[in-house]
Write an enzyme that holds these catalytic residues in place. Structure first.
Site, PDB file in Angstrom:
ATOM      1  N   ASN A   7       0.876  -1.177   0.000  1.00  0.00           N
ATOM      2  CA  ASN A   7       0.000   0.000   0.000  1.00  0.00           C
ATOM      3  C   ASN A   7       0.911   1.224   0.000  1.00  0.00           C
ATOM      4  O   ASN A   7       1.428   1.616   1.046  1.00  0.00           O
ATOM      5  CB  ASN A   7      -0.892  -0.055   1.244  1.00  0.00           C
ATOM      6  CG  ASN A   7      -1.809   1.150   1.356  1.00  0.00           C
ATOM      7  OD1 ASN A   7      -1.721   2.089   0.544  1.00  0.00           O
ATOM      8  ND2 ASN A   7      -2.679   1.148   2.344  1.00  0.00           N
ATOM      9  N   LYS A  14       3.276   0.726   3.110  1.00  0.00           N
ATOM     10  CA  LYS A  14       2.894  -0.320   4.065  1.00  0.00           C
ATOM     11  C   LYS A  14       3.013  -1.661   3.352  1.00  0.00           C
ATOM     12  O   LYS A  14       2.660  -1.756   2.172  1.00  0.00           O
ATOM     13  CB  LYS A  14       1.447  -0.135   4.520  1.00  0.00           C
ATOM     14  CG  LYS A  14       1.242   1.074   5.407  1.00  0.00           C
ATOM     15  CD  LYS A  14      -0.178   1.088   5.949  1.00  0.00           C
ATOM     16  CE  LYS A  14      -0.492   2.407   6.613  1.00  0.00           C
ATOM     17  NZ  LYS A  14      -1.879   2.775   6.587  1.00  0.00           N
ATOM     18  N   ARG A  91      -2.684  -1.951  -3.413  1.00  0.00           N
ATOM     19  CA  ARG A  91      -3.853  -1.096  -3.252  1.00  0.00           C
ATOM     20  C   ARG A  91      -3.682   0.048  -4.254  1.00  0.00           C
ATOM     21  O   ARG A  91      -2.659   0.742  -4.237  1.00  0.00           O
ATOM     22  CB  ARG A  91      -3.893  -0.537  -1.838  1.00  0.00           C
ATOM     23  CG  ARG A  91      -4.988   0.473  -1.676  1.00  0.00           C
ATOM     24  CD  ARG A  91      -4.909   1.148  -0.335  1.00  0.00           C
ATOM     25  NE  ARG A  91      -6.028   2.038  -0.167  1.00  0.00           N
ATOM     26  CZ  ARG A  91      -5.985   3.158   0.521  1.00  0.00           C
ATOM     27  NH1 ARG A  91      -4.887   3.526   1.136  1.00  0.00           N
ATOM     28  NH2 ARG A  91      -7.049   3.918   0.632  1.00  0.00           N
ATOM     29  N   HIS A 180     -12.116   3.801   0.001  1.00  0.00           N
ATOM     30  CA  HIS A 180     -12.201   2.808   1.095  1.00  0.00           C
ATOM     31  C   HIS A 180     -13.059   1.611   0.693  1.00  0.00           C
ATOM     32  O   HIS A 180     -13.588   0.916   1.553  1.00  0.00           O
ATOM     33  CB  HIS A 180     -12.853   3.402   2.375  1.00  0.00           C
ATOM     34  CG  HIS A 180     -12.004   4.385   3.106  1.00  0.00           C
ATOM     35  ND1 HIS A 180     -12.545   5.450   3.768  1.00  0.00           N
ATOM     36  CD2 HIS A 180     -10.681   4.452   3.315  1.00  0.00           C
ATOM     37  CE1 HIS A 180     -11.578   6.153   4.341  1.00  0.00           C
ATOM     38  NE2 HIS A 180     -10.439   5.567   4.082  1.00  0.00           N
ATOM     39  N   GLY A 210     -11.247   6.427  10.150  1.00  0.00           N
ATOM     40  CA  GLY A 210      -9.805   6.450  10.413  1.00  0.00           C
ATOM     41  C   GLY A 210      -9.340   7.883  10.270  1.00  0.00           C
ATOM     42  O   GLY A 210     -10.118   8.810  10.500  1.00  0.00           O
ATOM     43  N   ARG A 241      -9.289  16.832   6.854  1.00  0.00           N
ATOM     44  CA  ARG A 241     -10.152  17.236   5.716  1.00  0.00           C
ATOM     45  C   ARG A 241     -11.546  17.588   6.228  1.00  0.00           C
ATOM     46  O   ARG A 241     -12.039  16.947   7.158  1.00  0.00           O
ATOM     47  CB  ARG A 241     -10.275  16.100   4.708  1.00  0.00           C
ATOM     48  CG  ARG A 241      -8.966  15.590   4.178  1.00  0.00           C
ATOM     49  CD  ARG A 241      -9.207  14.449   3.192  1.00  0.00           C
ATOM     50  NE  ARG A 241      -8.048  13.600   3.078  1.00  0.00           N
ATOM     51  CZ  ARG A 241      -8.077  12.272   3.009  1.00  0.00           C
ATOM     52  NH1 ARG A 241      -9.233  11.623   3.047  1.00  0.00           N
ATOM     53  NH2 ARG A 241      -6.966  11.578   2.901  1.00  0.00           N
ATOM     54  N   GLU A 386      -8.221  -4.708   5.014  1.00  0.00           N
ATOM     55  CA  GLU A 386      -8.113  -4.472   3.570  1.00  0.00           C
ATOM     56  C   GLU A 386      -7.003  -5.336   2.961  1.00  0.00           C
ATOM     57  O   GLU A 386      -7.118  -5.809   1.835  1.00  0.00           O
ATOM     58  CB  GLU A 386      -7.818  -2.992   3.317  1.00  0.00           C
ATOM     59  CG  GLU A 386      -9.015  -2.108   3.658  1.00  0.00           C
ATOM     60  CD  GLU A 386      -8.632  -0.677   3.985  1.00  0.00           C
ATOM     61  OE1 GLU A 386      -8.142  -0.438   5.110  1.00  0.00           O
ATOM     62  OE2 GLU A 386      -8.827   0.204   3.129  1.00  0.00           O
TER      63      GLU A 386
HETATM   64  P1  ADP Z   1      -5.644   5.595   8.609  1.00  0.00           P
HETATM   65  O1  ADP Z   1      -6.843   6.181   7.935  1.00  0.00           O
HETATM   66  O2  ADP Z   1      -4.425   6.459   8.484  1.00  0.00           O
HETATM   67  O3  ADP Z   1      -5.410   4.132   8.312  1.00  0.00           O
HETATM   68  P2  ADP Z   1      -6.465   4.646  11.229  1.00  0.00           P
HETATM   69  O4  ADP Z   1      -7.565   3.791  10.723  1.00  0.00           O
HETATM   70  O5  ADP Z   1      -5.282   3.980  11.813  1.00  0.00           O
HETATM   71  O6  ADP Z   1      -5.988   5.703  10.162  1.00  0.00           O
HETATM   72  O7  ADP Z   1      -7.110   5.605  12.328  1.00  0.00           O
HETATM   73  C1  ADP Z   1      -6.351   6.583  12.969  1.00  0.00           C
HETATM   74  C2  ADP Z   1      -7.257   7.286  13.965  1.00  0.00           C
HETATM   75  O8  ADP Z   1      -7.698   6.331  14.947  1.00  0.00           O
HETATM   76  C3  ADP Z   1      -6.564   8.412  14.712  1.00  0.00           C
HETATM   77  O9  ADP Z   1      -7.402   9.551  14.779  1.00  0.00           O
HETATM   78  C4  ADP Z   1      -6.403   7.822  16.098  1.00  0.00           C
HETATM   79  O10 ADP Z   1      -6.408   8.802  17.099  1.00  0.00           O
HETATM   80  C5  ADP Z   1      -7.660   6.958  16.216  1.00  0.00           C
HETATM   81  N1  ADP Z   1      -7.537   6.037  17.336  1.00  0.00           N
HETATM   82  C6  ADP Z   1      -6.698   4.993  17.477  1.00  0.00           C
HETATM   83  N2  ADP Z   1      -6.832   4.430  18.720  1.00  0.00           N
HETATM   84  C7  ADP Z   1      -7.794   5.158  19.364  1.00  0.00           C
HETATM   85  C8  ADP Z   1      -8.400   5.109  20.656  1.00  0.00           C
HETATM   86  N3  ADP Z   1      -8.023   4.194  21.547  1.00  0.00           N
HETATM   87  N4  ADP Z   1      -9.358   6.013  20.953  1.00  0.00           N
HETATM   88  C9  ADP Z   1      -9.728   6.953  20.062  1.00  0.00           C
HETATM   89  N5  ADP Z   1      -9.199   7.056  18.831  1.00  0.00           N
HETATM   90  C10 ADP Z   1      -8.245   6.175  18.481  1.00  0.00           C
END
Ligand code: ADP
Length: 407
Positions: A7, A14, A91, A180, A210, A241, A386
């Site tokens: 990815n 990744k 991806r 997504h 995310g 965003r 994914e």
């Molecule tokens: P990406 O879209 O980059 O793959 P992720 O799916 O890893 O991102 O999501 C990242 C988000 O998830 C961040 O805003 C992070 O703060 C939030 N997050 C991760 N663990 C927790 C938690 N325990 N409580 C609240 N938010 C969390």
């Protein structure tokens, strides 16, 4: 069969290596700050061991060479030679209107993906760099593209068209593509497996929260609407965003702040969303802490706006599907923030949701039903995967290709 899943983002790569026999992952990791100062590769082995390698990664080719070197190294790797990898699955963010499923990457496919760089300038170029790097480093290995947009190709025209001059759709392909898709596909399918119900008779709202965030209305197994649009800027409020925004705001800001296109693009891609509103961070953990531990008003406002937007889309999607049977949360926030899930589901009893506060509390990164047994609508947490979908699609396509070529 061993499949490497890649990815490639603009400054990160990744990777996960899958042993398809048992879907195990002997090694996975990420190269970060590619092309920037302070780049490094982090890996995690199947035994949980984590290692960080510092190094100058000037571009994606060097990053992938580095990763392949680790995978085949005597000390940290799990393969003796690269030819043990049977195929690579990528991806790819935007497959336009051409790709409604995953495909074997040929020269023609690659030039189509290149063509879509025009409509996905922030994403497709990095994906192509990954494809080209593998071509150079492991010549002849089959590569498969799995598109973020493919699952949403079932949207009807009245859902994907924008009400701008039709000629612009014809000329530039300006329409909603949605992103997504691999995640929305996986979590809707997995939710039905867990519930032991037929996906072809379900109205599902998938909520992927995310750093980027989007929702989809999945009716009878097909995506019929989704919140991201022509680009991943539309829809929900995200880390940096804004999501839905009056188009008039853009020209107003450009005029008043005397900024050009590039600065405007940075503003909406990197400086808006939760970061812009709260001034605290784009990271939900830090925002929740600021709101509750430090009583930061703007963090509180940001959270209210965030939850409100998701709730609004739940209403919209229930309405277009004539109701809802399942709501599925995924993504870093959807999987790990009980606060967000509770705030989003509160007040939705009229839809048939009975939220189970006890089951939701403290639940992180685990498959679970978080509605009560009596609840007509099932609310669930399903950690997304994914990479597994990419690995499975890659394996399927490689096998199909072998079959047709041996006929
Ligand atoms: P990406 O879209 O980059 O793959 P992720 O799916 O890893 O991102 O999501 C990242 C988000 O998830 C961040 O805003 C992070 O703060 C939030 N997050 C991760 N663990 C927790 C938690 N325990 N409580 C609240 N938010 C969390």
């Amino acid at each position: 069969m061993k499949i490497l899943v890649l990815n490639c983002g603009s400054s990160s790569i990744k990777f996960q290596l899958f042993e398809m026999k048992d879907k195990s992952i002997p090694i996975k990791g990420i190269a970060e700050k590619v092309g920037l100062k302070g780049s490094f590769v982090r890996i995690e082995k199947a035994n949980g061991e984590k290692i960080r390698f510092e190094g100058e990664i000037i571009d994606h080719l060097v990053g992938i060479e580095y990763i392949l070197g680790i995978i085949t190294s005597k000390k940290h790797g799990c393969l003796s030679k690269l030819t043990e990898i049977n195929a690579v699955g990528h991806r790819v963010v935007n497959g336009g209107e051409l790709f409604s499923s995953s495909v074997l990457i040929t020269d023609e496919v690659q030039s189509e993906v290149e063509r879509f760089c025009d409509i996905a300038p922030l994403h497709n170029p990095a994906n192509l760099k990954g494809i080209n790097a593998i071509k150079m480093l492991v010549p002849g290995i089959p590569q498969v593209a799995v598109f973020d947009t493919a699952f949403h190709q079932t949207l009807p025209p009245y859902a994907y068209m924008y009400a701008i001059p039709y000629s612009l759709y014809k000329k530039y392909g300006i329409r909603k593509y949605g992103f997504h898709g691999t995640s929305h596909y996986y979590i809707s399918k997995r939710a039905c497996e867990i519930l032991k119900v037929d996906i072809k008779a379900q109205r599902i709202i998938t909520v992927h929260l995310g750093n980027g965030a989007s929702m989809a209305a999945v009716k009878d197994g097909k995506s019929i609407d989704t919140s991201m649009g022509f680009t991943p800027l539309e829809g929900l409020i995200m880390g940096t965003r804004p999501g839905d925004l009056d188009a008039g705001v853009l020209s107003f800001i450009m005029d008043k702040e005397e900024i050009g296109l590039s600065a405007m693009s940075t503003l909406v891609n990197k400086q808006s969303g939760m970061l812009g509103i709260t001034g605290v961070s784009s990271d939900m953990r830090e925002i929740e802490d600021a709101a509750h531990k430090n009583h930061n008003d703007r963090a509180m406002l940001g959270l209210d706006m965030y939850h409100y937007r998701v709730k609004k889309y739940i209403g919209a999607y229930a309405s277009i599907m004539g109701g809802v049977d399942v709501i599925v949360f995924a993504g870093g926030i959807g999987e790990n923030s009980p606060e967000s899930r509770e705030a989003i589901c509160s007040g939705l009893e009229f839809l048939g949701i009975e939220f189970d506060h006890g089951k939701n509390k403290g639940l992180r990164s685990k498959e679970a039903v978080i509605s009560t047994p009596q609840s007509r609508v099932k609310v669930m947490v399903v950690p997304t995967n994914e990479e597994l979908v990419i690995a499975e699609d890659t394996m399927r396509i490689i096998k199909e290709t072998k079959k047709t070529s041996s006929k």
